[in-house]
Design a protein around this motif. Sequence first.
Motif, PDB file in Angstrom:
ATOM      1  N   ALA A   1       0.826  -1.215   0.000  1.00  0.00           N
ATOM      2  CA  ALA A   1       0.000   0.000   0.000  1.00  0.00           C
ATOM      3  C   ALA A   1       0.857   1.261   0.000  1.00  0.00           C
ATOM      4  O   ALA A   1       0.576   2.218  -0.740  1.00  0.00           O
ATOM      5  CB  ALA A   1      -0.931  -0.008   1.207  1.00  0.00           C
ATOM      6  N   LYS A   2       1.912   1.262   0.805  1.00  0.00           N
ATOM      7  CA  LYS A   2       2.763   2.452   0.883  1.00  0.00           C
ATOM      8  C   LYS A   2       3.540   2.661  -0.411  1.00  0.00           C
ATOM      9  O   LYS A   2       3.707   3.795  -0.872  1.00  0.00           O
ATOM     10  CB  LYS A   2       3.695   2.329   2.087  1.00  0.00           C
ATOM     11  N   GLU A   3       4.021   1.575  -1.008  1.00  0.00           N
ATOM     12  CA  GLU A   3       4.757   1.691  -2.274  1.00  0.00           C
ATOM     13  C   GLU A   3       3.878   2.257  -3.382  1.00  0.00           C
ATOM     14  O   GLU A   3       4.342   3.014  -4.229  1.00  0.00           O
ATOM     15  CB  GLU A   3       5.282   0.324  -2.705  1.00  0.00           C
ATOM     16  N   GLN A   4       2.592   1.881  -3.369  1.00  0.00           N
ATOM     17  CA  GLN A   4       1.679   2.300  -4.436  1.00  0.00           C
ATOM     18  C   GLN A   4       0.907   3.574  -4.101  1.00  0.00           C
ATOM     19  O   GLN A   4       0.086   4.027  -4.907  1.00  0.00           O
ATOM     20  CB  GLN A   4       0.699   1.159  -4.731  1.00  0.00           C
ATOM     21  N   GLY A   5       1.177   4.136  -2.919  1.00  0.00           N
ATOM     22  CA  GLY A   5       0.487   5.360  -2.529  1.00  0.00           C
ATOM     23  C   GLY A   5      -0.988   5.161  -2.270  1.00  0.00           C
ATOM     24  O   GLY A   5      -1.803   6.085  -2.443  1.00  0.00           O
ATOM     25  N   LEU A   6      -1.367   3.962  -1.823  1.00  0.00           N
ATOM     26  CA  LEU A   6      -2.772   3.658  -1.543  1.00  0.00           C
ATOM     27  C   LEU A   6      -3.138   4.056  -0.116  1.00  0.00           C
ATOM     28  O   LEU A   6      -2.255   4.103   0.757  1.00  0.00           O
ATOM     29  CB  LEU A   6      -3.027   2.152  -1.712  1.00  0.00           C
ATOM     30  N   PRO A   7      -4.410   4.323   0.146  1.00  0.00           N
ATOM     31  CA  PRO A   7      -4.831   4.538   1.541  1.00  0.00           C
ATOM     32  C   PRO A   7      -4.517   3.287   2.361  1.00  0.00           C
ATOM     33  O   PRO A   7      -4.817   2.168   1.924  1.00  0.00           O
ATOM     34  CB  PRO A   7      -6.342   4.755   1.432  1.00  0.00           C
ATOM     35  N   VAL A   8      -3.918   3.462   3.537  1.00  0.00           N
ATOM     36  CA  VAL A   8      -3.572   2.325   4.396  1.00  0.00           C
ATOM     37  C   VAL A   8      -4.744   2.079   5.338  1.00  0.00           C
ATOM     38  O   VAL A   8      -5.035   2.887   6.216  1.00  0.00           O
ATOM     39  CB  VAL A   8      -2.274   2.591   5.189  1.00  0.00           C
ATOM     40  N   LYS A   9      -5.414   0.949   5.147  1.00  0.00           N
ATOM     41  CA  LYS A   9      -6.614   0.633   5.916  1.00  0.00           C
ATOM     42  C   LYS A   9      -6.317  -0.080   7.230  1.00  0.00           C
ATOM     43  O   LYS A   9      -7.233  -0.299   8.023  1.00  0.00           O
ATOM     44  CB  LYS A   9      -7.559  -0.229   5.072  1.00  0.00           C
ATOM     45  N   PHE A  10      -5.064  -0.467   7.433  1.00  0.00           N
ATOM     46  CA  PHE A  10      -4.668  -1.037   8.722  1.00  0.00           C
ATOM     47  C   PHE A  10      -4.239   0.117   9.617  1.00  0.00           C
ATOM     48  O   PHE A  10      -3.450   0.977   9.210  1.00  0.00           O
ATOM     49  CB  PHE A  10      -3.510  -2.025   8.565  1.00  0.00           C
ATOM     50  N   LYS A  11      -4.726   0.139  10.852  1.00  0.00           N
ATOM     51  CA  LYS A  11      -4.432   1.230  11.772  1.00  0.00           C
ATOM     52  C   LYS A  11      -3.659   0.713  12.980  1.00  0.00           C
ATOM     53  O   LYS A  11      -3.978  -0.336  13.542  1.00  0.00           O
ATOM     54  CB  LYS A  11      -5.727   1.892  12.258  1.00  0.00           C
TER      55      LYS A  11
END
Length: 353
Positions: A235-245
């Motif tokens: 997710a971080k590599e692709q610039g996606l929203p991170v849904k794990f908190k």
Amino acid sequence: MPVLHNRINNEELKQRMLAETEPRKTVSFYKYFHITDPQVFRDELYKRFYDLKVFGRIYVANEGINGQISVPESNYEAFRDALYTSAPELSGIRMNIAVDDDGKSFWVLRLKVRPKIVADGIDDPTFDLSKTGKYLKAAAYNELASQPDTIIVDMRNHYEYEVGHFENAIEVPSDTFRDQLPMAVDMLKDQKDKNIIMYCTGGIRCEKASAYMLHNGFNNVFHVEGGIIEYARNAKEQGLPVKFKGKNFVFDERLGERITDDILAQCHICGKPCDVHTNCKNDGCHLLFIQCDDCAVKYDGCCSAECQHEHNLPEDEQREMRAGRENGMKIFNKSKDHPLRKHRDEWKEQRDS
């Protein structure tokens, strides 16, 4: 040829590791596949990894391999190649590289043969581990998780869920995976046509859990490929929203790697927002619990005033008090009669009076 197990004092090995100047990578991996002779496979792997200065825990069983290790950065490719070539089924398996790590989590190689790489309590001979749910990468997870007919299931222990989890994920409240499997089936028995997404730390538990759910009649089962570790990296590599908190609990010296800045848990003593797991410093306890900095100072890293008192006694008196005491793995849980919860309630009464 190396001795096929460690013979050096643990503390000495830890000091040697801490004195290393070369950075290490922390990596986890697993693969379900049939190993005819786990002991022979284990011994060959030990010889390969010993020479590459691999530290960590690796379990081998008839059903496959599961490992969490660290390796010097200059040896990483050689380690990966040694693993890939140890069996045809291991060629190109996914490596989960830690996202928040200094490489100082392990200092000895422990490579053990186990009945299973994940204890599951399943004794049904018709259960087929090869029939698993569909993999989800980060983008696919985000899309499916946002749909209203999707149920997200955390297949980790309660103390892992407490410090971090996916948005809207449900907890299967148990200390063990073997208890969670039938519990998850029972909890979701009326939802067999919903989309069920299962996840865990690195993928090994949720992959088996997805097969178990399919075995029990669930129709649309998915699991997060590579677990939280791979999801967060992806997710971080692709610039996606991170849904794990929050934090991802890990089973090494770190006891957690931070995914987001969200603090979801509380100190188990005073209730202050905190997600730092620690083990009680009292050698007669070693309870795994969450403790804030203030309580760590107040109780000398112990879980209670009683443990603090025992911890500060002369060593011979401590040994005398521990004699005959059962001291298995202790974990703070949500039971109303848990000793630490009683201490916490007493502390709150004193604070609020």
